[in-house]
Enzyme design. Sequence first.
Site, short mmCIF file in Angstrom:
data_model
loop_
_atom_site.label_atom_id
_atom_site.label_comp_id
_atom_site.label_asym_id
_atom_site.label_seq_id
_atom_site.Cartn_x
_atom_site.Cartn_y
_atom_site.Cartn_z
N HIS A 140 0.81 -1.21 0.00
CA HIS A 140 0.00 0.00 0.00
C HIS A 140 0.86 1.28 0.00
O HIS A 140 0.60 2.21 -0.75
CB HIS A 140 -0.93 -0.03 1.20
N GLU A 175 -8.34 -10.26 -10.81
CA GLU A 175 -7.14 -10.26 -9.97
C GLU A 175 -7.00 -11.55 -9.17
O GLU A 175 -6.12 -11.68 -8.34
CB GLU A 175 -7.11 -9.03 -9.06
N ASP A 227 -2.64 -7.93 -7.33
CA ASP A 227 -3.15 -9.12 -6.66
C ASP A 227 -2.99 -10.37 -7.52
O ASP A 227 -2.64 -11.43 -7.02
CB ASP A 227 -4.62 -8.93 -6.28
N CYS A 283 -5.13 -2.16 -14.31
CA CYS A 283 -4.91 -1.08 -13.34
C CYS A 283 -3.87 -1.48 -12.30
O CYS A 283 -3.65 -0.77 -11.33
CB CYS A 283 -6.22 -0.66 -12.69
C1 PEP Z 1 -4.51 -4.75 -8.18
O1 PEP Z 1 -4.65 -5.69 -7.39
O2 PEP Z 1 -3.77 -4.79 -9.18
C2 PEP Z 1 -5.22 -3.48 -7.94
C3 PEP Z 1 -5.17 -2.49 -8.80
O3 PEP Z 1 -5.90 -3.37 -6.74
P1 PEP Z 1 -5.20 -2.96 -5.36
O4 PEP Z 1 -3.75 -2.67 -5.62
O5 PEP Z 1 -5.94 -1.78 -4.85
O6 PEP Z 1 -5.42 -4.19 -4.55
MG MG Z 2 -6.26 -5.62 -5.98
#
Ligand code: PEP
Ligand code: MG
Length: 591
Positions: A197, A439, A463, A510
Amino acid sequence: MKRKTSRKIKGIGASGGIAIGPIYLAGREEFSVFKRRLSQEEIPHEILRFEEALISTRKSLVSLQEEVSKKLSYEHARIFDAHLLVLEDRALIEDVITKIKKEKVNAEYAFSEVIKKYAAALASLRDDYLKERAIDINDVAKRVLSRLVGKEEEQSLLSLKEKAIIVAHDLSPADTAVLPKQNVLGFVTDIGGRTSHTAIIASSLGIPAVVGLRNITEIIDEEDILIIDGSEGTVIVNPSPRVIEEYKLKRTQQARLKKIFSLLRREPAKTLDDKRVTIAANVEFPEEIPLVSEWGCEGIGLYRTEYMFLGRKDFPQEEEQFQAYFDVAREVKPDTVIIRTLDIGGDKFLSQPDMPKEIHPFLGWRAIRFCLARPDIFKTQLRAILRASVLKNVKIMFPMISGVEELKQAKAMLEETKSELRKKKIGFDENIQVGAMIEVPSAALTSDFLAREADFFSIGTNDLIQYSLAVDRSNEKVAYLYEPGHPAVISLIKSVIDSGHRHGIKVGMCGEMASEPLYAFILLGLELDEFSIPPAWAPKLKRLIRAVKFSDAITLAEKIMRVSTAKEVEKLTRNFLKEILGNKYKSYLSE
Ligand code: PEP
Ligand code: MG
């Protein structure tokens, strides 16, 4: 003064760029408390000292609370209510005073012993809310003890007044929510991987960060100066003047490159042979929304909504959420914003009282699983998103979909919410598009079925990589195994894109992988439609896309489908890019 010894430490580069400056040490471990025997005469003074420490801690907490209330919200400020209650707990205070009197011991010792007892009692309870109170007690204890031992109280990140590099064991999403971001030069943390994060936040704010340094908080002193190079993943503690000059020069060169990038802001993301792709932005906090157009992104491909839910004891109401979603949709119009429904769990913990702690949070009650089990929370969010969709540029997507049933359930709840709004004659976009995040490997492997149920896909590789390679994305010890170029990952991505296209839907990504030029070139060849990335990375990606041919990317993609390791995938791609871009190929890959 003697110059401190310099040392270079290798970590994981989480967000590019160079920062040079003083440090701000956040959340270092507890200090030790000594036991001292008192004479009878010293006792009244010791009790007084204890009471004064309580009063001054209270004062500073109240002013911190006011500051948070002013800068963030009243709701955020309520975090400190529990802390203040501890300071007013008569039973606890009496226990300490009795201990000082009876055992003739110093206040810090008596206090820390009593606190330990209280915290242990709370921590052993089954009730999660009460368990959390043990954390509050320890936090307050640290503040009181630092006053007693005559140290400046550890400051909250909120009071970061001067520009500094934040050094922390880790930063929770709640920590970062209250961070005065304009004063942060960079992040350095003991733990975390490239897609933890903290790393994601640093990269979306365009701030250099190195994570996974294991024990940096123990190694350095408060007066130390640091250089951090987020691209190399290195930290230099107390660099020599020569090294500082060297890095300043490197920083200037990077700034020059940035200028070149900035000229591309308004140019389309189109290859030399006219293949057009979309570069959209990932947004984590509302402060980043202006960056979307500043860096030339076409709308928002991932609007993370967790920031509204973190660091508070209640859940945000419909109105508060509606306002946030409406504002972002209005700001990016005529472009689109894809709002992702709540994705808590994993490394994003909620502090609401009824949230359980889990042994395997990444495999647990997170994201869509949580939302489907809590329709009260989920439907409040859906209502808010739907209402914002009157602007006609809002799409919705569900995180952590693991199979068709889950997607159908989420869609059914959305339909239910729509008909409730219709009944109340509240407007929304009847044609709002609904996407599934891919994911979880099971979703990737069943993407052909999911594509019939979704209006678009967005691949969440942060993920997807951790689940398909069984590598915790925030654990630095296994970070070497976190390989976006792993053939298993590439093959899952390829099949998701193909499934989407077979059913006539667009496929975006993403996850952070899409922002790495080397992988982005591979993704282009795999025929990805949309790259949603931290906004500051957009010009770099666009520069690469505009310098290559789609047909070349396809040729490369076909080649890499035939190699067996991530190392080979990367080597092949690097060599291929060298061939088509010439010697300057490196400038397309690095900062
Ligand atoms: C991901 O898992 O690639 C994603 C964009 O979601 P997060 O990073 O918020 O888990
Ligand atoms: Mg994710």
